[in-house]
Design a protein around this motif. Structure first.
Motif, PDB file in Angstrom:
ATOM      1  N   ALA A 174      -4.065  88.974  22.017  1.00 46.13           N
ATOM      2  CA  ALA A 174      -4.840  90.212  22.110  1.00 46.13           C
ATOM      3  C   ALA A 174      -5.274  90.468  23.556  1.00 46.13           C
ATOM      4  CB  ALA A 174      -6.050  90.151  21.180  1.00 46.13           C
ATOM      5  N   PHE A 175      -5.670  89.423  24.250  1.00 47.55           N
ATOM      6  CA  PHE A 175      -6.076  89.539  25.653  1.00 47.55           C
ATOM      7  C   PHE A 175      -4.888  89.969  26.519  1.00 47.55           C
ATOM      8  CE2 PHE A 175      -6.801  87.552  29.853  1.00 47.55           C
ATOM      9  CZ  PHE A 175      -8.032  88.121  30.180  1.00 47.55           C
ATOM     10  N   ALA A 176      -3.733  89.347  26.300  1.00 50.50           N
ATOM     11  CA  ALA A 176      -2.550  89.629  27.117  1.00 50.50           C
ATOM     12  C   ALA A 176      -1.976  91.017  26.867  1.00 50.50           C
ATOM     13  CB  ALA A 176      -1.477  88.569  26.868  1.00 50.50           C
ATOM     14  N   GLN A 177      -2.198  91.570  25.683  1.00 55.28           N
ATOM     15  CA  GLN A 177      -1.678  92.916  25.427  1.00 55.28           C
ATOM     16  C   GLN A 177      -2.739  93.978  25.677  1.00 55.28           C
ATOM     17  OE1 GLN A 177      -0.403  92.589  21.284  1.00 55.28           O
ATOM     18  NE2 GLN A 177      -2.084  93.877  20.617  1.00 55.28           N
ATOM     19  N   GLY A 178      -3.897  93.548  26.161  1.00 52.36           N
ATOM     20  CA  GLY A 178      -4.980  94.491  26.423  1.00 52.36           C
ATOM     21  C   GLY A 178      -5.580  94.311  27.797  1.00 52.36           C
ATOM     22  N   VAL A 179      -6.888  94.055  27.832  1.00 52.58           N
ATOM     23  CA  VAL A 179      -7.653  94.034  29.080  1.00 52.58           C
ATOM     24  C   VAL A 179      -7.182  93.003  30.099  1.00 52.58           C
ATOM     25  CG1 VAL A 179      -9.736  94.932  27.998  1.00 52.58           C
ATOM     26  CG2 VAL A 179      -9.436  92.457  28.191  1.00 52.58           C
ATOM     27  N   GLY A 180      -6.541  91.926  29.652  1.00 48.87           N
ATOM     28  CA  GLY A 180      -6.146  90.873  30.588  1.00 48.87           C
ATOM     29  C   GLY A 180      -4.685  90.854  30.955  1.00 48.87           C
ATOM     30  N   ALA A 181      -3.962  91.909  30.641  1.00 46.77           N
ATOM     31  CA  ALA A 181      -2.512  91.926  30.863  1.00 46.77           C
ATOM     32  C   ALA A 181      -2.116  91.540  32.286  1.00 46.77           C
ATOM     33  CB  ALA A 181      -1.948  93.297  30.506  1.00 46.77           C
ATOM     34  N   ASP A 182      -2.916  91.918  33.264  1.00 44.46           N
ATOM     35  CA  ASP A 182      -2.582  91.625  34.661  1.00 44.46           C
ATOM     36  C   ASP A 182      -2.959  90.210  35.087  1.00 44.46           C
ATOM     37  OD1 ASP A 182      -5.305  92.214  34.401  1.00 44.46           O
ATOM     38  OD2 ASP A 182      -5.448  92.969  36.456  1.00 44.46           O
ATOM     39  N   ARG A 183      -3.608  89.454  34.213  1.00 53.17           N
ATOM     40  CA  ARG A 183      -4.038  88.088  34.555  1.00 53.17           C
ATOM     41  C   ARG A 183      -3.356  87.026  33.711  1.00 53.17           C
ATOM     42  NH1 ARG A 183      -9.995  89.142  33.470  1.00 53.17           N
ATOM     43  NH2 ARG A 183      -9.128  91.060  32.654  1.00 53.17           N
ATOM     44  N   VAL A 184      -2.325  87.383  32.964  1.00 55.36           N
ATOM     45  CA  VAL A 184      -1.655  86.416  32.093  1.00 55.36           C
ATOM     46  C   VAL A 184      -0.220  86.220  32.563  1.00 55.36           C
ATOM     47  CG1 VAL A 184      -0.937  85.901  29.733  1.00 55.36           C
ATOM     48  CG2 VAL A 184      -3.116  87.054  30.143  1.00 55.36           C
ATOM     49  N   GLU A 185       0.128  84.959  32.843  1.00 59.97           N
ATOM     50  CA  GLU A 185       1.481  84.617  33.289  1.00 59.97           C
ATOM     51  C   GLU A 185       2.367  84.193  32.122  1.00 59.97           C
ATOM     52  OE1 GLU A 185       0.281  81.611  36.087  1.00 59.97           O
ATOM     53  OE2 GLU A 185       0.493  83.028  37.749  1.00 59.97           O
ATOM     54  N   GLY A 186       1.773  83.828  31.033  1.00 58.76           N
ATOM     55  CA  GLY A 186       2.499  83.396  29.847  1.00 58.76           C
ATOM     56  C   GLY A 186       1.505  82.975  28.786  1.00 58.76           C
ATOM     57  N   VAL A 187       1.964  82.942  27.527  1.00 58.11           N
ATOM     58  CA  VAL A 187       1.112  82.539  26.404  1.00 58.11           C
ATOM     59  C   VAL A 187       1.860  81.503  25.571  1.00 58.11           C
ATOM     60  CG1 VAL A 187      -0.034  83.292  24.284  1.00 58.11           C
ATOM     61  CG2 VAL A 187      -0.075  84.767  26.314  1.00 58.11           C
ATOM     62  N   VAL A 188       1.188  80.394  25.295  1.00 54.69           N
ATOM     63  CA  VAL A 188       1.717  79.371  24.396  1.00 54.69           C
ATOM     64  C   VAL A 188       0.721  79.232  23.259  1.00 54.69           C
ATOM     65  CG1 VAL A 188       2.448  76.971  24.126  1.00 54.69           C
ATOM     66  CG2 VAL A 188       2.810  78.142  26.317  1.00 54.69           C
ATOM     67  N   THR A 189       1.222  79.332  22.035  1.00 56.61           N
ATOM     68  CA  THR A 189       0.334  79.191  20.880  1.00 56.61           C
ATOM     69  C   THR A 189       0.687  77.922  20.116  1.00 56.61           C
ATOM     70  OG1 THR A 189       1.739  80.509  19.396  1.00 56.61           O
ATOM     71  CG2 THR A 189       0.108  81.704  20.719  1.00 56.61           C
ATOM     72  N   LEU A 190      -0.334  77.295  19.585  1.00 56.51           N
ATOM     73  CA  LEU A 190      -0.184  76.055  18.820  1.00 56.51           C
ATOM     74  C   LEU A 190      -0.700  76.293  17.406  1.00 56.51           C
ATOM     75  CD1 LEU A 190      -1.853  73.684  21.472  1.00 56.51           C
ATOM     76  CD2 LEU A 190       0.569  74.311  21.319  1.00 56.51           C
ATOM     77  N   GLY A 191       0.187  76.325  16.433  1.00 58.33           N
ATOM     78  CA  GLY A 191      -0.239  76.532  15.046  1.00 58.33           C
ATOM     79  C   GLY A 191      -1.023  77.819  14.865  1.00 58.33           C
ATOM     80  N   THR A 192      -0.543  78.897  15.450  1.00 58.37           N
ATOM     81  CA  THR A 192      -1.242  80.183  15.410  1.00 58.37           C
ATOM     82  C   THR A 192      -0.685  81.065  14.297  1.00 58.37           C
ATOM     83  OG1 THR A 192      -1.845  80.133  17.738  1.00 58.37           O
ATOM     84  CG2 THR A 192      -1.644  82.304  16.734  1.00 58.37           C
ATOM     85  N   PRO A 193      -1.549  81.665  13.491  1.00 58.04           N
ATOM     86  CA  PRO A 193      -1.077  82.519  12.392  1.00 58.04           C
ATOM     87  C   PRO A 193      -0.704  83.924  12.870  1.00 58.04           C
ATOM     88  CG  PRO A 193      -3.456  82.394  12.332  1.00 58.04           C
ATOM     89  CD  PRO A 193      -3.005  81.486  13.453  1.00 58.04           C
ATOM     90  N   HIS A 194       0.442  84.033  13.535  1.00 57.12           N
ATOM     91  CA  HIS A 194       0.897  85.326  14.051  1.00 57.12           C
ATOM     92  C   HIS A 194       1.086  86.344  12.929  1.00 57.12           C
ATOM     93  CE1 HIS A 194       1.486  83.785  18.091  1.00 57.12           C
ATOM     94  NE2 HIS A 194       2.055  82.725  17.554  1.00 57.12           N
ATOM     95  N   ARG A 195       1.310  85.862  11.736  1.00 58.80           N
ATOM     96  CA  ARG A 195       1.488  86.739  10.572  1.00 58.80           C
ATOM     97  C   ARG A 195       0.293  86.647   9.626  1.00 58.80           C
ATOM     98  NH1 ARG A 195       7.267  87.681  10.260  1.00 58.80           N
ATOM     99  NH2 ARG A 195       8.310  86.315  11.735  1.00 58.80           N
ATOM    100  N   GLY A 196      -0.792  86.027  10.097  1.00 54.88           N
ATOM    101  CA  GLY A 196      -1.931  85.742   9.223  1.00 54.88           C
ATOM    102  C   GLY A 196      -1.614  84.487   8.409  1.00 54.88           C
ATOM    103  N   THR A 197      -2.617  83.914   7.783  1.00 52.93           N
ATOM    104  CA  THR A 197      -2.394  82.728   6.964  1.00 52.93           C
ATOM    105  C   THR A 197      -3.142  82.846   5.645  1.00 52.93           C
ATOM    106  OG1 THR A 197      -2.614  80.319   6.806  1.00 52.93           O
ATOM    107  CG2 THR A 197      -4.227  81.453   8.183  1.00 52.93           C
ATOM    108  N   PRO A 198      -2.466  82.535   4.542  1.00 51.47           N
ATOM    109  CA  PRO A 198      -3.140  82.617   3.247  1.00 51.47           C
ATOM    110  C   PRO A 198      -4.276  81.608   3.107  1.00 51.47           C
ATOM    111  CG  PRO A 198      -0.939  81.687   2.999  1.00 51.47           C
ATOM    112  CD  PRO A 198      -1.072  82.147   4.417  1.00 51.47           C
ATOM    113  N   THR A 199      -4.282  80.553   3.918  1.00 52.91           N
ATOM    114  CA  THR A 199      -5.369  79.584   3.814  1.00 52.91           C
ATOM    115  C   THR A 199      -6.699  80.163   4.289  1.00 52.91           C
ATOM    116  OG1 THR A 199      -4.772  78.605   5.940  1.00 52.91           O
ATOM    117  CG2 THR A 199      -3.884  77.547   3.976  1.00 52.91           C
ATOM    118  N   ALA A 200      -6.654  81.276   5.012  1.00 49.11           N
ATOM    119  CA  ALA A 200      -7.900  81.939   5.414  1.00 49.11           C
ATOM    120  C   ALA A 200      -8.660  82.420   4.186  1.00 49.11           C
ATOM    121  CB  ALA A 200      -7.609  83.104   6.348  1.00 49.11           C
TER     122      ALA A 200
END
Length: 190
Positions: free
Chosen positions: A75-101
């Protein structure tokens, strides 16, 4: 690269300390952004966490987010911080949401005005995610019971997926294979 580590839902920043220390020992400048919440636990909505990250990050960096922290990074990289992000690595991130929520909602976490609803499949946040102008890599595991593998995988037009076999959700912060994959990515992006 400067590396910024972002904790997940109801996770204290201290959970990322070992990964931070390993990155520092490997020659990377790494720090943890501790999100405000209930004591040391991050439970605020993603929009509020993005504002916190915006206030904390003034120079370009690679963002590494665990679970909810990965959604904050996107969300930061596609918004207010786009000019300050060189790359994004996610670890176990629910990019599609997670039913365990849903378990968290049923346990009453939703009463805390938390981000638990944003972790559900088809949430407004999940639907708002789009491709980034920088590299996006999802490290995931089929052994992750909190964020099942099919929730963590990115579509090929959005980013790269790296599967780590036999690594559970919280193990993604400490397992040597995760660190080695992260180190390789950082070296490739240098």
């Amino acid at each position: 690269h400067q590396v910024i580590l972002l904790p997940g839902f109801f996770q204290p920043a201290s959970a990322l300390e070992r990964l931070r220390a390993r990155l520092e020992a490997a020659g990377h400048s790494a720090r943890i952004v501790a999100f405000e919440g209930i004591g040391p636990y991050s439970v605020r909505p993603v929009e509020a966490l993005v504002r916190q990250l915006d206030a904390a990050l003034k120079t370009p960096a690679v963002l590494v987010g665990h679970s909810l922290g990965g959604l904050v990074a996107r969300a930061f990289a596609q918004g207010v911080g786009a000019d300050r992000v060189e790359g994004v690595v996610t670890l176990g991130t629910p990019h599609r949401g997670t039913p365990t929520a849903l378990i968290g909602v049923l346990m009453g976490f939703g009463l805390m005005r938390s981000s638990i609803y944003e972790l559900l499949p088809y949430s407004r946040l999940v639907r708002s995610l789009r491709p980034l102008p920088v590299p996006l890599v999802s490290l995931y595991s089929r052994a992750d019971l909190v964020c099942p593998w099919w929730c963590s995988r990115l579509s090929s037009e959005v980013g790269l997926n790296l599967e780590l076999r036999g690594v559970g959700h919280t193990e993604l912060l400490e397992h040597a294979r995760v660190f080695n994959a992260l180190r390789t990515l950082l070296e490739d992006w240098a």
